[in-house]
Design an enzyme around this catalytic site. Structure first.
Site, PDB file in Angstrom:
ATOM      1  N   GLU A   2       0.822  -1.203   0.000  1.00 52.89           N
ATOM      2  CA  GLU A   2       0.000   0.000   0.000  1.00 52.89           C
ATOM      3  C   GLU A   2       0.857   1.254   0.000  1.00 52.89           C
ATOM      4  OE1 GLU A   2      -3.399  -0.050   2.377  1.00 52.89           O
ATOM      5  OE2 GLU A   2      -3.644  -2.215   2.203  1.00 52.89           O
ATOM      6  N   CYS A  46       3.273   8.613   1.017  1.00 54.58           N
ATOM      7  CA  CYS A  46       3.653   7.718   2.111  1.00 54.58           C
ATOM      8  C   CYS A  46       3.822   6.331   1.505  1.00 54.58           C
ATOM      9  CB  CYS A  46       2.564   7.726   3.183  1.00 54.58           C
ATOM     10  SG  CYS A  46       2.901   6.559   4.513  1.00 54.58           S
ATOM     11  N   CYS A  85       5.055  -6.279   8.342  1.00 54.17           N
ATOM     12  CA  CYS A  85       6.110  -5.763   9.228  1.00 54.17           C
ATOM     13  C   CYS A  85       6.370  -6.791  10.314  1.00 54.17           C
ATOM     14  CB  CYS A  85       5.689  -4.430   9.845  1.00 54.17           C
ATOM     15  SG  CYS A  85       6.976  -3.712  10.899  1.00 54.17           S
ATOM     16  N   CYS A 112       4.303  -3.791  17.122  1.00 60.55           N
ATOM     17  CA  CYS A 112       3.751  -2.693  17.912  1.00 60.55           C
ATOM     18  C   CYS A 112       2.262  -2.933  18.135  1.00 60.55           C
ATOM     19  CB  CYS A 112       3.977  -1.364  17.196  1.00 60.55           C
ATOM     20  SG  CYS A 112       5.715  -1.072  16.847  1.00 60.55           S
ATOM     21  N   CYS A 139      -0.636  -0.929  16.025  1.00 59.16           N
ATOM     22  CA  CYS A 139      -0.488  -0.775  14.574  1.00 59.16           C
ATOM     23  C   CYS A 139      -1.109  -1.960  13.822  1.00 59.16           C
ATOM     24  CB  CYS A 139       0.997  -0.664  14.248  1.00 59.16           C
ATOM     25  SG  CYS A 139       1.340  -0.618  12.484  1.00 59.16           S
ATOM     26  N   ASN A 182       6.808   7.009  21.051  1.00 58.15           N
ATOM     27  CA  ASN A 182       5.509   6.464  21.488  1.00 58.15           C
ATOM     28  C   ASN A 182       5.386   6.132  22.969  1.00 58.15           C
ATOM     29  OD1 ASN A 182       4.776   6.665  18.827  1.00 58.15           O
ATOM     30  ND2 ASN A 182       5.215   4.531  18.351  1.00 58.15           N
ATOM     31  N   CYS A 230      -1.872   6.771   9.429  1.00 56.46           N
ATOM     32  CA  CYS A 230      -0.735   6.098  10.068  1.00 56.46           C
ATOM     33  C   CYS A 230      -1.207   4.853  10.807  1.00 56.46           C
ATOM     34  CB  CYS A 230      -0.097   7.004  11.120  1.00 56.46           C
ATOM     35  SG  CYS A 230       0.807   8.366  10.462  1.00 56.46           S
TER      36      CYS A 230
END
Ligand code: SAH
Ligand code: SF4
Length: 378
Positions: free
Chosen positions: A117, A130, A137, A141, A144, A245, A361
């Site tokens: 994406e 972006c 990934c 996290c 996410c 974060n 995000c």
């Protein structure tokens, strides 16, 4: 597998893409032209006059051809040999989703059938792309959506550049390329794919490449400490953003379990040691989670962590998603947090872009069922 000998080097071309689905955590070299630099092209064109490599490079990135047939500067027989030897490697477009705020989320198809994406966000003063650096990934996290996919594979340099080429063409951005701003904040952890990311950055920034200033490219990391130092040594490198974060080791371990391997103190030491250029500030991203890391005490701890670092802070109120256990804080909580941090460093609140189409995000993940969207093309 079959190999073809065309220009003095063997290329392995997968006989069937089905094989790739099983074994491709590390992809086969796909030999695509997009993603090649001059030495790669010289090797591919071994036996041809030296200037041919530059001619192909200029066509790929300077003129941004969409087929080898457009490289008219090459004699026809050479063009045809080149076409047989290597695909151009631009991504295909599966679908585009259009947000009420003008953001467009692209689902792009790679040579092995996997999809990735990329998001186009038009703004007043600039156009931000972006882009992704991995399919999925491996960093887990907790807030996410991409994390839920796990890692499928790294992207090649050509697949990273290909996203920029595709989005810029689709949105007519080359008319004023100085407006282009690139953030590697899509799917994936860029610093776990550093050689390909840096190669892509060289092509994106080269004056005979895409000519985009390194000041307008940002790589964001969850904090892969040894790779931060490595990136600092690269001759051509983009800006760096750290997804912090959290304000304590314990809290960061909860939200970003990778902190067990790369501790917060060591991460901050790596940030302090990072060789910033005169024009550069380090960016810190901080996703605010209601009642978890959004208190005034967190803000004050964050200020202490950032002491003596030439930096700016981007706050992001959590973008929600299915399977995400956290909530978005109220706007007044966000404002209070920002007011504290702002006293010590420039501190911005990132506007959520394309939340309605899952383009914001942390929302990039292939949906088994897409949200009800306006799909344009595809
Ligand atoms: N892997 C890299 C880059 C991709 S994530 C990294 O983590 O930095 C890009 C940014 O999105 C990071 O700053 C991350 O903290 C943020 N993010 C992830 N999930 C989010 C969510 N649900 N809401 C808001 N921001 C999120
Ligand atoms: Fe990966 Fe970044 Fe998402 Fe963490 S926030 S899981 S590192 S994409």
């Amino acid at each position: 597998m079959r190999t073809r000998r065309k220009f003095g080097r063997h290329f392995t071309i997968p006989a069937s893409t089905a094989n790739l689905n099983i074994v491709d955590r590390v992809p086969e070299p796909l030999n695509a032209l997009v993603g090649m630099e001059i030495p790669d092209l010289r090797e591919l064109l071994a036996g041809e006059p030296g200037y041919r490599a530059q001619q192909v490079y200029d066509a790929l990135y300077g003129r941004r051809v969409t087929s080898v047939d457009e490289i008219r500067v090459l004699p026809a027989p050479l063009r045809s040999r080149l076409r047989d030897a290597a695909p151009l490697g631009l991504p295909g477009q599966d679908s585009v989703f259009l947000s009420a705020d003008g953001t467009r989320r692209y689902l792009l198809r790679l040579a092995d059938g996997k999809t990735v994406e990329a998001v186009f966000m038009p703004e007043e003063a600039r156009d931000t792309l972006c882009i992704s650096t991995q399919v999925g990934c491996p960093v887990d996290c907790r807030f996410c959506l991409t994390a839920l996919m796990g890692l499928e594979r790294n992207l090649t340099a050509g697949e990273i550049v290909g996203q920029v080429l595709h989005l810029a063409r689709a949105n007519h951005l080359w008319a004023d390329a100085r407006r282009i701003n690139i953030v590697m904040m899509g799917m994936g952890e860029p610093l776990l794919n550093l050689p390909n990311v840096l190669k892509a950055v060289r092509i994106l920034t080269a004056s005979r490449g895409l000519g985009i200033s390194p000041r307008r490219i940002t790589v964001s990391t969850s904090g892969i400490i040894p790779k931060i130092a490595e990136m600092g040594q690269a001759e051509v490198r983009p800006r760096l953003a750290i997804s912090l974060n959290a304000s304590t080791e314990e809290q960061r371990r909860e939200l970003m379990p990778i902190t067990r391997k790369y501790h917060l103190n060591d991460l901050m030491a790596a940030c302090r040691a990072y060789p910033l250029r005169t024009w550069e500030k380090l960016s810190f991203e901080y996703v605010l989670l209601r009642g978890v890391n959004d208190t005034d005490a967190d803000a004050r701890r964050l200020v202490r962590l950032l002491a003596n670092i030439n930096c700016k802070v981007n706050l992001i109120a959590l973008n929600p998603g299915p399977g995400i256990q956290f909530e978005t804080p109220d706007p007044d909580r966000v404002a209070s947090f920002q007011a504290i941090v702002r006293k010590s460093a420039p501190c911005f609140l990132r506007k959520p872009r394309g939340r309605d189409i899952y383009a914001a995000c942390g929302q990039l993940k292939r949906m088994t069922e897409e949200p009800p969207l306006v799909a344009i093309g595809g």
